[in-house]
Write a protein that holds these residues in place. Sequence first.
Motif, PDB file in Angstrom:
ATOM      1  N   UNK A 628      30.731 -19.656  38.627  1.00  0.00           N
ATOM      2  CA  UNK A 628      29.354 -19.610  38.126  1.00  0.00           C
ATOM      3  C   UNK A 628      28.397 -20.276  39.104  1.00  0.00           C
ATOM      4  N   UNK A 629      28.852 -21.357  39.718  1.00  0.00           N
ATOM      5  CA  UNK A 629      28.005 -22.080  40.672  1.00  0.00           C
ATOM      6  C   UNK A 629      27.705 -21.228  41.900  1.00  0.00           C
ATOM      7  N   UNK A 630      28.684 -20.468  42.352  1.00  0.00           N
ATOM      8  CA  UNK A 630      28.507 -19.667  43.561  1.00  0.00           C
ATOM      9  C   UNK A 630      27.857 -18.317  43.285  1.00  0.00           C
ATOM     10  N   UNK A 631      28.255 -17.658  42.193  1.00  0.00           N
ATOM     11  CA  UNK A 631      27.861 -16.274  41.953  1.00  0.00           C
ATOM     12  C   UNK A 631      26.879 -16.105  40.806  1.00  0.00           C
ATOM     13  N   UNK A 632      26.577 -17.164  40.085  1.00  0.00           N
ATOM     14  CA  UNK A 632      25.661 -17.052  38.965  1.00  0.00           C
ATOM     15  C   UNK A 632      26.373 -16.634  37.693  1.00  0.00           C
ATOM     16  N   UNK A 633      25.645 -16.553  36.592  1.00  0.00           N
ATOM     17  CA  UNK A 633      26.255 -16.214  35.306  1.00  0.00           C
ATOM     18  C   UNK A 633      26.723 -14.763  35.254  1.00  0.00           C
ATOM     19  N   UNK A 634      27.657 -14.498  34.354  1.00  0.00           N
ATOM     20  CA  UNK A 634      28.150 -13.131  34.184  1.00  0.00           C
ATOM     21  C   UNK A 634      27.238 -12.296  33.311  1.00  0.00           C
ATOM     22  N   UNK A 635      26.376 -12.952  32.530  1.00  0.00           N
ATOM     23  CA  UNK A 635      25.467 -12.262  31.630  1.00  0.00           C
ATOM     24  C   UNK A 635      24.044 -12.808  31.818  1.00  0.00           C
ATOM     25  N   UNK A 636      23.063 -11.956  32.140  1.00  0.00           N
ATOM     26  CA  UNK A 636      23.200 -10.500  32.323  1.00  0.00           C
ATOM     27  C   UNK A 636      23.948 -10.156  33.610  1.00  0.00           C
ATOM     28  N   UNK A 637      24.489  -8.942  33.685  1.00  0.00           N
ATOM     29  CA  UNK A 637      25.258  -8.550  34.881  1.00  0.00           C
ATOM     30  C   UNK A 637      24.413  -8.659  36.152  1.00  0.00           C
ATOM     31  N   UNK A 638      25.109  -8.810  37.241  1.00  0.00           N
ATOM     32  CA  UNK A 638      24.422  -8.996  38.520  1.00  0.00           C
ATOM     33  C   UNK A 638      23.502  -7.825  38.853  1.00  0.00           C
ATOM     34  N   UNK A 639      23.954  -6.600  38.576  1.00  0.00           N
ATOM     35  CA  UNK A 639      23.127  -5.446  38.905  1.00  0.00           C
ATOM     36  C   UNK A 639      21.808  -5.486  38.141  1.00  0.00           C
ATOM     37  N   UNK A 640      21.837  -5.952  36.899  1.00  0.00           N
ATOM     38  CA  UNK A 640      20.616  -6.057  36.107  1.00  0.00           C
ATOM     39  C   UNK A 640      19.671  -7.073  36.736  1.00  0.00           C
ATOM     40  N   UNK A 641      20.209  -8.216  37.128  1.00  0.00           N
ATOM     41  CA  UNK A 641      19.371  -9.249  37.737  1.00  0.00           C
ATOM     42  C   UNK A 641      18.825  -8.789  39.088  1.00  0.00           C
ATOM     43  N   UNK A 642      19.651  -8.087  39.841  1.00  0.00           N
ATOM     44  CA  UNK A 642      19.207  -7.574  41.139  1.00  0.00           C
ATOM     45  C   UNK A 642      18.068  -6.577  40.951  1.00  0.00           C
ATOM     46  N   UNK A 643      18.223  -5.673  39.990  1.00  0.00           N
ATOM     47  CA  UNK A 643      17.185  -4.675  39.748  1.00  0.00           C
ATOM     48  C   UNK A 643      15.891  -5.329  39.261  1.00  0.00           C
ATOM     49  N   UNK A 644      16.014  -6.360  38.438  1.00  0.00           N
ATOM     50  CA  UNK A 644      14.813  -7.072  37.982  1.00  0.00           C
ATOM     51  C   UNK A 644      14.081  -7.706  39.156  1.00  0.00           C
ATOM     52  N   UNK A 645      14.842  -8.225  40.112  1.00  0.00           N
ATOM     53  CA  UNK A 645      14.211  -8.806  41.297  1.00  0.00           C
ATOM     54  C   UNK A 645      13.501  -7.733  42.119  1.00  0.00           C
ATOM     55  N   UNK A 646      14.093  -6.544  42.199  1.00  0.00           N
ATOM     56  CA  UNK A 646      13.457  -5.435  42.913  1.00  0.00           C
ATOM     57  C   UNK A 646      12.144  -5.065  42.243  1.00  0.00           C
ATOM     58  N   UNK A 647      12.168  -4.923  40.929  1.00  0.00           N
ATOM     59  CA  UNK A 647      10.957  -4.543  40.194  1.00  0.00           C
ATOM     60  C   UNK A 647       9.871  -5.602  40.375  1.00  0.00           C
ATOM     61  N   UNK A 648      10.271  -6.872  40.314  1.00  0.00           N
ATOM     62  CA  UNK A 648       9.287  -7.952  40.439  1.00  0.00           C
ATOM     63  C   UNK A 648       8.657  -7.981  41.822  1.00  0.00           C
ATOM     64  N   UNK A 649       9.458  -7.791  42.868  1.00  0.00           N
ATOM     65  CA  UNK A 649       8.900  -7.824  44.219  1.00  0.00           C
ATOM     66  C   UNK A 649       8.035  -6.592  44.477  1.00  0.00           C
ATOM     67  N   UNK A 650       8.409  -5.450  43.918  1.00  0.00           N
ATOM     68  CA  UNK A 650       7.557  -4.262  44.033  1.00  0.00           C
ATOM     69  C   UNK A 650       6.210  -4.505  43.351  1.00  0.00           C
ATOM     70  N   UNK A 651       6.245  -5.217  42.236  1.00  0.00           N
ATOM     71  CA  UNK A 651       4.994  -5.529  41.540  1.00  0.00           C
ATOM     72  C   UNK A 651       4.098  -6.414  42.398  1.00  0.00           C
TER      73      UNK A 651
END
Length: 715
Positions: A628-651
Amino acid sequence: MPSAGPATRRAVQLSALFAMFAAYTGQLAGALLPHVPIFIIASAGGLALDLYLQLRQPGLLSLLSKVRFDVTVRQLLRDMLIVLGLLRMEDINPIAEHSPLTIGLLAFYMTHFACQATAVLVRRSRTLPIVTRNIDTSALRLSPAPPRILSRRPGHRLLAFSVPVTAGLLATVVTRDALWGGIGLSLALAVAIAGTLYLAGWLLPAKRSATEAQVLKWLNHWLADYRPTVGMYFSGGTTSAYQANMWLSTLPQLDGKPVIVLRERFMVQKIDATDVPIVCIPKVAHLMHLEHSTLKMMLHPANSGKTSQVLRIPSIKHAFINHGESDKLSSCNPYAKAYDEVWVAGPAARERYQLADIGVDDRDVVEVGRPQLSPIRPYGGPPADDGLTTVLYAPTWEGWTNDPGNTSVILAGENIVRRLLADPGVRLLYKPHPMTGSVDPRAARANERIQAMITDANSRRGGPRPGPEAAAELRRRTVELDRLTSTHFRPDADEAERMMIQSTPDTDRAAAVTAATAAWERAYWASFPEWEHQIITGPRPAIYTCFNQADLLISDVSSVVSDYLTSEKPYAVANTSGLSEKEFRAGYPTVRAAAILSPDADGLPELLEAVRNPEKDALAAARAELKTYLLGPSDPPSLVRFNEAVVALCAKADDRRARMAARASSDVPTQREGAEETAAELASEEIELEPTGTREPAGTADPADAPEGSDSVNV
């Protein structure tokens, strides 16, 4: 089996070099004596050797070219020695009585150089300012390439066309009849002239590709039609494509329209199978066409010298996503502060940047996990009592700093492998980093010795083997996967022809490749006996597939450790840094839940015992916490968090464009306009304050009065 080493290659090259100069010596001796048999054998043998070297030893020919002894010089020297031999032979005088032979030889070389000039023009006309994949390029009028022996292989062409010349002239030496030399020269001239005229056909409008201006205009139209929003920017060397390939599965799953932007032409074919459009833009001036596109953000899996060029585009936001995270200094490069945001897997990397104190603002660090790790299966328990313990030894490479702690291959690799091979209950999978030995020759030699040890151990180990149907299934799956992942071009195909072939993406290809890869991996592991050690040096099977086979990982301080932790299976890290174990654990967070191996690998028996008996595994809870310390929490899934970061930076990119548009339409002067108005006001005030005739108005001083070294005295 280990490949031929550098010593073997040098021996082959030296032997070929000595044979070449022996042929020239034989030609000269045969001409001066004169001795016809020696002369004939040396002349024909020299040409045959050069033809062989063109196909088998391009490295040696490259070295010869660097000392200006290229194929043209070598063939000219051979032909000059043949003319010398003709002069020395009785009853033959190629200059006086048989001058057509000399004239014909000169004409042959003139035709060769004319063909070469035509080839240069054809290559330039077919070299477009951009290279694409998965994009319809029918508007660019691309056509199949001319034969490569005419357009791209001048050495092969000269030697091949010289065969009838040499054969005819040597026949004249034997028969004393100039007719044979004339026949050989006439045949070579006819072929060379016909080849030149055929090649020139690619300069005609019917086969000529679009001009640079037309291609760039087409690029702008394509960008306007496709309207990309998220790009992955990549630049690197021939062995670095894996850094971009690891993100290919993530791009199509993001909200928006993805595109891959490359800078090196060769990299277009290095990128694995994908449906995402690929655009390679080598020149920085052409790269600026992206500024006026709908592209909102760029993902950067690696730093490179050319990264700074795309960072100049203010309308695009940039996020550094890296190609893996480790505790090495390269994972906290000061270059990271050039990006708008730095995306990391978990809290460990965030803390790493702050401790490194390299200027990265904590507000710009975004934790997104590692979306590529989903294929890694979680821990399924210890190996069966009657089964083998599979150990994956995956050391990293030596890096650019030559730090002994970067890789364990040099100081500890052989000890680790020797102790693993000594345990009859171990099955070893050895997968070194693809760049091992690229900087330090000691790593290359150690890697060769390790592979030799594994091969020898397999020869002394026996057991049942899978039937022939397993090997047949692997071959079938390999053919199927190659068909989906590789585009087989004809040998003559050039860059423009490959663009034409790869202009239509297959929308179902990604899913088909995923299914075919899974089937290939099952067939691969089933084709080997369970007791056999494996040396895995190619891209297949991938490292994550090896994770799923392993009960234990042994590696170095690298991103391999962080990725493997998602399985929560036991792992060990070799400490070749010279630090004590306490200092090593304190300095590298990724090893907190690892067993530490010294260079002599003394602790391996106890480690294997803990893997086989989970009740002796004292680090299980620590691995779960470190994951968890290295890779972050399992929930929400990594792909969801990655996509949220993409949407936020596009905004954020949209917000900036809106602000710039509002500023342009308002009465508030821009920074440039404000500066110009202020300068004008100051100039007018200065003119009014100074008495008339006592001072030149600002901006009109004589440049000759400027201080030495200044560019101008104008305000």
